[in-house]
Design a protein around this motif. Sequence first.
Motif, PDB file in Angstrom:
ATOM      1  N   MET A  44     -19.214   0.915 -10.063  1.00 46.18           N
ATOM      2  CA  MET A  44     -18.319   0.872 -11.290  1.00 46.18           C
ATOM      3  C   MET A  44     -18.780   0.256 -12.446  1.00 46.18           C
ATOM      4  SD  MET A  44     -15.018   1.523  -9.438  1.00 46.18           S
ATOM      5  CE  MET A  44     -13.683  -0.175 -10.941  1.00 46.18           C
ATOM      6  N   ALA A  45     -19.846  -0.442 -12.459  1.00 47.59           N
ATOM      7  CA  ALA A  45     -19.954  -1.031 -13.914  1.00 47.59           C
ATOM      8  C   ALA A  45     -21.137  -0.014 -14.417  1.00 47.59           C
ATOM      9  CB  ALA A  45     -21.262  -1.767 -13.544  1.00 47.59           C
ATOM     10  N   ALA A  46     -21.595   0.967 -13.247  1.00 44.76           N
ATOM     11  CA  ALA A  46     -22.452   1.948 -14.168  1.00 44.76           C
ATOM     12  C   ALA A  46     -21.761   3.043 -14.388  1.00 44.76           C
ATOM     13  CB  ALA A  46     -23.339   3.267 -13.066  1.00 44.76           C
ATOM     14  N   GLY A  47     -20.325   3.098 -14.093  1.00 48.90           N
ATOM     15  CA  GLY A  47     -18.932   4.208 -14.770  1.00 48.90           C
ATOM     16  C   GLY A  47     -18.728   3.427 -15.737  1.00 48.90           C
ATOM     17  N   ALA A  48     -18.506   2.359 -16.182  1.00 48.75           N
ATOM     18  CA  ALA A  48     -17.242   2.030 -17.044  1.00 48.75           C
ATOM     19  C   ALA A  48     -17.963   2.327 -18.683  1.00 48.75           C
ATOM     20  CB  ALA A  48     -17.309   0.371 -17.127  1.00 48.75           C
ATOM     21  N   PRO A  49     -19.084   2.632 -18.861  1.00 45.02           N
ATOM     22  CA  PRO A  49     -19.483   3.600 -20.497  1.00 45.02           C
ATOM     23  C   PRO A  49     -18.179   4.809 -20.553  1.00 45.02           C
ATOM     24  CG  PRO A  49     -21.278   1.966 -19.523  1.00 45.02           C
ATOM     25  CD  PRO A  49     -20.095   2.390 -18.587  1.00 45.02           C
ATOM     26  N   LEU A  50     -18.560   5.532 -18.924  1.00 45.52           N
ATOM     27  CA  LEU A  50     -17.770   6.762 -19.197  1.00 45.52           C
ATOM     28  C   LEU A  50     -16.324   7.514 -18.775  1.00 45.52           C
ATOM     29  CD1 LEU A  50     -20.822   8.868 -16.947  1.00 45.52           C
ATOM     30  CD2 LEU A  50     -20.009   8.716 -20.054  1.00 45.52           C
ATOM     31  N   VAL A  51     -16.063   6.050 -17.859  1.00 41.17           N
ATOM     32  CA  VAL A  51     -14.423   6.285 -17.145  1.00 41.17           C
ATOM     33  C   VAL A  51     -13.745   5.039 -17.297  1.00 41.17           C
ATOM     34  CG1 VAL A  51     -13.392   6.632 -15.858  1.00 41.17           C
ATOM     35  CG2 VAL A  51     -15.059   8.264 -15.972  1.00 41.17           C
ATOM     36  N   PRO A  52     -12.587   5.025 -18.031  1.00 43.48           N
ATOM     37  CA  PRO A  52     -12.298   3.936 -17.569  1.00 43.48           C
ATOM     38  C   PRO A  52     -11.905   3.059 -16.093  1.00 43.48           C
ATOM     39  CG  PRO A  52     -10.459   5.781 -18.738  1.00 43.48           C
ATOM     40  CD  PRO A  52     -11.661   6.069 -18.639  1.00 43.48           C
ATOM     41  N   THR A  53     -11.193   1.515 -16.563  1.00 42.50           N
ATOM     42  CA  THR A  53     -11.352   1.571 -15.005  1.00 42.50           C
ATOM     43  C   THR A  53      -9.758   1.661 -14.366  1.00 42.50           C
ATOM     44  OG1 THR A  53     -12.688  -0.871 -15.523  1.00 42.50           O
ATOM     45  CG2 THR A  53     -11.523  -1.321 -13.869  1.00 42.50           C
ATOM     46  N   LEU A  54      -9.548   2.253 -13.581  1.00 45.15           N
ATOM     47  CA  LEU A  54      -8.188   2.454 -13.295  1.00 45.15           C
ATOM     48  C   LEU A  54      -7.080   1.010 -12.472  1.00 45.15           C
ATOM     49  CD1 LEU A  54      -9.326   5.732 -11.874  1.00 45.15           C
ATOM     50  CD2 LEU A  54      -7.435   5.701 -13.774  1.00 45.15           C
ATOM     51  N   PRO A  55      -6.082   1.100 -12.404  1.00 39.82           N
ATOM     52  CA  PRO A  55      -5.331   0.008 -11.864  1.00 39.82           C
ATOM     53  C   PRO A  55      -5.811   0.305 -10.655  1.00 39.82           C
ATOM     54  CG  PRO A  55      -4.138   1.055 -13.208  1.00 39.82           C
ATOM     55  CD  PRO A  55      -5.244   1.448 -13.593  1.00 39.82           C
ATOM     56  N   PRO A  56      -5.241  -0.905  -9.647  1.00 41.96           N
ATOM     57  CA  PRO A  56      -5.707  -0.711  -8.142  1.00 41.96           C
ATOM     58  C   PRO A  56      -4.567   0.465  -7.460  1.00 41.96           C
ATOM     59  CG  PRO A  56      -5.247  -2.590  -8.466  1.00 41.96           C
ATOM     60  CD  PRO A  56      -5.704  -2.486 -10.031  1.00 41.96           C
ATOM     61  N   GLU A  57      -4.636   0.517  -6.610  1.00 41.45           N
ATOM     62  CA  GLU A  57      -2.739   1.399  -5.816  1.00 41.45           C
ATOM     63  C   GLU A  57      -2.342   0.476  -5.151  1.00 41.45           C
ATOM     64  OE1 GLU A  57      -1.965   4.896  -2.794  1.00 41.45           O
ATOM     65  OE2 GLU A  57      -4.330   4.073  -2.824  1.00 41.45           O
ATOM     66  N   SER A  58      -1.333   1.115  -5.323  1.00 42.18           N
ATOM     67  CA  SER A  58       0.434  -0.359  -4.723  1.00 42.18           C
ATOM     68  C   SER A  58       1.306   0.217  -4.950  1.00 42.18           C
ATOM     69  CB  SER A  58       0.325  -1.817  -5.559  1.00 42.18           C
ATOM     70  OG  SER A  58       0.722  -1.209  -7.320  1.00 42.18           O
ATOM     71  N   ASP A  68       3.794  -0.569  -6.560  1.00 41.47           N
ATOM     72  CA  ASP A  68       4.455   0.422  -7.568  1.00 41.47           C
ATOM     73  C   ASP A  68       3.379   1.585  -8.395  1.00 41.47           C
ATOM     74  OD1 ASP A  68       6.373  -1.646  -7.612  1.00 41.47           O
ATOM     75  OD2 ASP A  68       5.192  -3.351  -8.805  1.00 41.47           O
ATOM     76  N   ASN A  69       2.193   1.244  -8.039  1.00 37.60           N
ATOM     77  CA  ASN A  69       1.412   2.022  -8.923  1.00 37.60           C
ATOM     78  C   ASN A  69       1.040   3.503  -7.246  1.00 37.60           C
ATOM     79  OD1 ASN A  69      -0.081   3.598 -10.720  1.00 37.60           O
ATOM     80  ND2 ASN A  69      -1.741   1.793 -10.215  1.00 37.60           N
ATOM     81  N   PRO A  70       1.661   4.188  -7.237  1.00 38.34           N
ATOM     82  CA  PRO A  70       0.727   5.172  -5.911  1.00 38.34           C
ATOM     83  C   PRO A  70      -0.654   6.072  -6.652  1.00 38.34           C
ATOM     84  CG  PRO A  70       3.351   5.517  -6.534  1.00 38.34           C
ATOM     85  CD  PRO A  70       2.654   5.007  -7.014  1.00 38.34           C
ATOM     86  N   GLN A 120       0.838  -1.449  -0.007  1.00 43.22           N
ATOM     87  CA  GLN A 120       0.118   0.179   0.341  1.00 43.22           C
ATOM     88  C   GLN A 120       1.004   1.171  -0.295  1.00 43.22           C
ATOM     89  OE1 GLN A 120      -2.949  -0.636   3.375  1.00 43.22           O
ATOM     90  NE2 GLN A 120      -3.820  -1.482   1.898  1.00 43.22           N
ATOM     91  N   ALA A 121       0.841   2.342  -0.630  1.00 42.78           N
ATOM     92  CA  ALA A 121       1.661   3.354  -0.932  1.00 42.78           C
ATOM     93  C   ALA A 121       0.710   4.154   0.206  1.00 42.78           C
ATOM     94  CB  ALA A 121       0.446   4.533  -2.042  1.00 42.78           C
ATOM     95  N   TYR A 122       0.240   3.923   1.204  1.00 45.62           N
ATOM     96  CA  TYR A 122       0.255   4.871   2.817  1.00 45.62           C
ATOM     97  C   TYR A 122      -0.734   4.266   3.504  1.00 45.62           C
ATOM     98  CZ  TYR A 122      -4.892   6.568   0.356  1.00 45.62           C
ATOM     99  OH  TYR A 122      -5.736   6.282  -0.517  1.00 45.62           O
ATOM    100  N   ALA A 123      -1.296   4.677   4.269  1.00 43.31           N
ATOM    101  CA  ALA A 123      -1.762   3.737   5.395  1.00 43.31           C
ATOM    102  C   ALA A 123      -3.134   3.766   5.286  1.00 43.31           C
ATOM    103  CB  ALA A 123      -1.743   3.854   7.168  1.00 43.31           C
ATOM    104  N   PRO A 124      -3.855   2.825   5.566  1.00 47.61           N
ATOM    105  CA  PRO A 124      -5.872   2.817   5.775  1.00 47.61           C
ATOM    106  C   PRO A 124      -6.157   3.381   6.540  1.00 47.61           C
ATOM    107  CG  PRO A 124      -5.051   0.092   5.739  1.00 47.61           C
ATOM    108  CD  PRO A 124      -3.331   0.937   5.723  1.00 47.61           C
ATOM    109  N   ALA A 125      -7.493   3.965   6.813  1.00 48.22           N
ATOM    110  CA  ALA A 125      -8.088   4.657   7.362  1.00 48.22           C
ATOM    111  C   ALA A 125      -8.057   3.574   8.178  1.00 48.22           C
ATOM    112  CB  ALA A 125      -9.139   5.923   7.296  1.00 48.22           C
ATOM    113  N   PRO A 126      -8.051   4.031   9.572  1.00 41.27           N
ATOM    114  CA  PRO A 126      -8.308   2.877  10.355  1.00 41.27           C
ATOM    115  C   PRO A 126     -10.671   2.720  10.810  1.00 41.27           C
ATOM    116  CG  PRO A 126      -8.038   5.033  11.585  1.00 41.27           C
ATOM    117  CD  PRO A 126      -7.818   4.671  10.209  1.00 41.27           C
ATOM    118  N   GLN A 127     -10.411   1.360  10.983  1.00 44.77           N
ATOM    119  CA  GLN A 127     -11.694   0.906  10.702  1.00 44.77           C
ATOM    120  C   GLN A 127     -12.741   2.188  10.974  1.00 44.77           C
ATOM    121  OE1 GLN A 127     -13.286  -2.106  12.329  1.00 44.77           O
ATOM    122  NE2 GLN A 127     -15.561  -2.640  11.516  1.00 44.77           N
TER     123      GLN A 127
END
Length: 701
Positions: free
Chosen positions: A486-500, A502-504, A406-413
């Motif tokens: 995600m499904a509704a927005g697929a036609p408008l915005v391309p799916t982004l790779p998840p943050e990692s 290597d991909n912060p 993860q590029a940063y710490a996740p928010a607490p629950q």
Amino acid sequence: MTADTAPATLDPADAPKDALTPAADSGSSAAPARRPIQDLPDELVSQIAAGEVVERPASVVRELVDNALDAGATSITVRLLAGGVRLITVEDDGCGIPREELPIALRRHATSKIRNLHDLESVATMGFRGEALAAIASVSEMSVLSRPAQQESAYLLDARSGELRPAARNPGTTMEVKELFFSTPARRKFLKTDATELAHCVEAVRRHALTRPGVGFAIWHEGKLVEQWRATLPPRNDQDQPDDAAWQQLEQRAMDKRLADVLGPDFLEQSIVVNYQAGHVQVRGRAGLPDAARSRADQQFCYVNGRFVRDKVLTHAARAAYEDVLHGHRQPVYALYISLDPMRVDVNVHPTKIEVRFRDSREVHQAVLHGVENALAAPRSQQLLDAAAAAPTAAAAGQPTALPGQAYAPAPQAQTAMRFEAPPRVNGLQALQQTAALWGQGGGAATPDAALAGMSSNTATSIDATPWQVQEASPRWNPQPAAGAMAAGAPLVPTLPPESADNPWPLGRAVAQIHGVYILAENAQGMVIVDMHAAHERIVYERLKSQLDDGDANSAIASQPLLIPATFSATPEEVATAEDHSETLAQLGLEVVPFSPKTLAVRATPTTLAQGNPVELARSVLAELAQHDASTVVQRARNEILGTMACHGAVRANRQLTIDEMNALLRDMEHTERSDQCNHGRPTWRQLSMKELDALFLRGR
């Protein structure tokens, strides 16, 4: 004696005041008597030169510090009384002046810097004319105390009497100037207050300090230390620093330290490094971020081969680099150091050597322009990742730690969603049980199910029956996008790779939209607020520029012919510019042709500017073409048109974006040049750190 009877050979110094002016009798037509041409006395010549070189005490300080630097000094101390009017003393630890050369040093045009025309054309020292000491000595009481290292004792020379006598001093030189302008009282009346003259003296030394990190400077006034800048760069030793790259890094750190000492730590924090090489010109230094711009141009420093200069070419190039990232008439801050062959710059064009002339001004202009532009182009959002990597560990800071990948710490629950209808009246025991169910007993991280499991079935039923019951988190409040979104927005915005790792995502992940104007995002540092219209406007603008640059470089801007050509009276320079740059004008969508020897006619204007005044447009373009390079003018005009197109093509306020669209905009910002400001210079995003958020709510106090 009157002017009519004054002899023609009268010495101007001995003549009465009325003898130096022609007869003012309106009824007399007699011409004034002619005076023969003759050589002026040496003292008068020096005083005339002093009028050009010595304007105020700061001019004396500048010239004496120049000489100290040329002598190889590593420590310079300036002592002043009454703002430098009563006393100026400059002490250095340089090579010193031998005894036999001291009387020669005060003569006009006596110097050790140059010997012939070749030396004059390739000056690499601060001083070279040899007239400063003679000019200063002619309008003050001056003395020189100096000792070279190989000389047994120092010698003191009095400039007024010429007396030379032994004295005590360490190797180096002390220049003492008393009662400035005592021999020219009229000049002294033009001086300002002591505080003003002191400020000018400090500024003169400060300009030297900014380019000499290896030299220590100290300024004393009335026996009190005013400013002190210690040397930050040790003398180079080839045995200790054989690697040029290592030495350059050491120089950069030393220069950064000196800039922070002189201009303040804020300048260093709000500026970026400039390091650019183009042909014979190297540009180094630091350029201030657009957010650090000021209302005055009082922190703009340009140096050519170590000499502070004010040059229109350099000023225009630096301003052009900030053109589409500054708002309004704000002035950028920068400290730029230009290095080039001394043969390619003429420093002998101004009495105070503050102006220079370049052999190839276009080469220098383009080097400064591209150097600063490239430094400003990198999105500042990438610096957030560097700041996160350099920050102390999250555990030491008391913050949640980041998980692997993860590029940063996740928010607490997050607290699960609740209904906010008015609850029914409950007793104290029930309230405690509800609180335990929501947060876990003892402030721990117990889940609601675990909390409910420790209660009686009757109590659990009582809580479930209330509107405060625990529910599954609503997708509206879930930081992660819902699957349906995600499904509704697929036609408008391309799916982004998840943050990692290597991909912060430096700007974090989108959380919400406020009033259809701002986007809220969460990143490692805290909260990011984005002006979506300004951000999208910059993205569209940079894409349009990229598309135009990738196309035909000579493509012209669309033009619209005028039904009736607009004519105007033109100067000879404007007519010549229109004839010489007809092709450049055509690329700009302008057709300006001579109508008569003193008149120009505008036959076509750019389509996007058809509603404007064609005469004013033609005059402004011709004025810029006469002063600056044609390609620069073309690029500026194209950028203005593209900026207008981008402003109209960007997403408008009050448009509701999905989480995917907001994240896509954030990702585009992270990879778009100059995305920190819109085309008009307004900021596109702001970071609020956790520390700032805690301060807003007085946490930890």
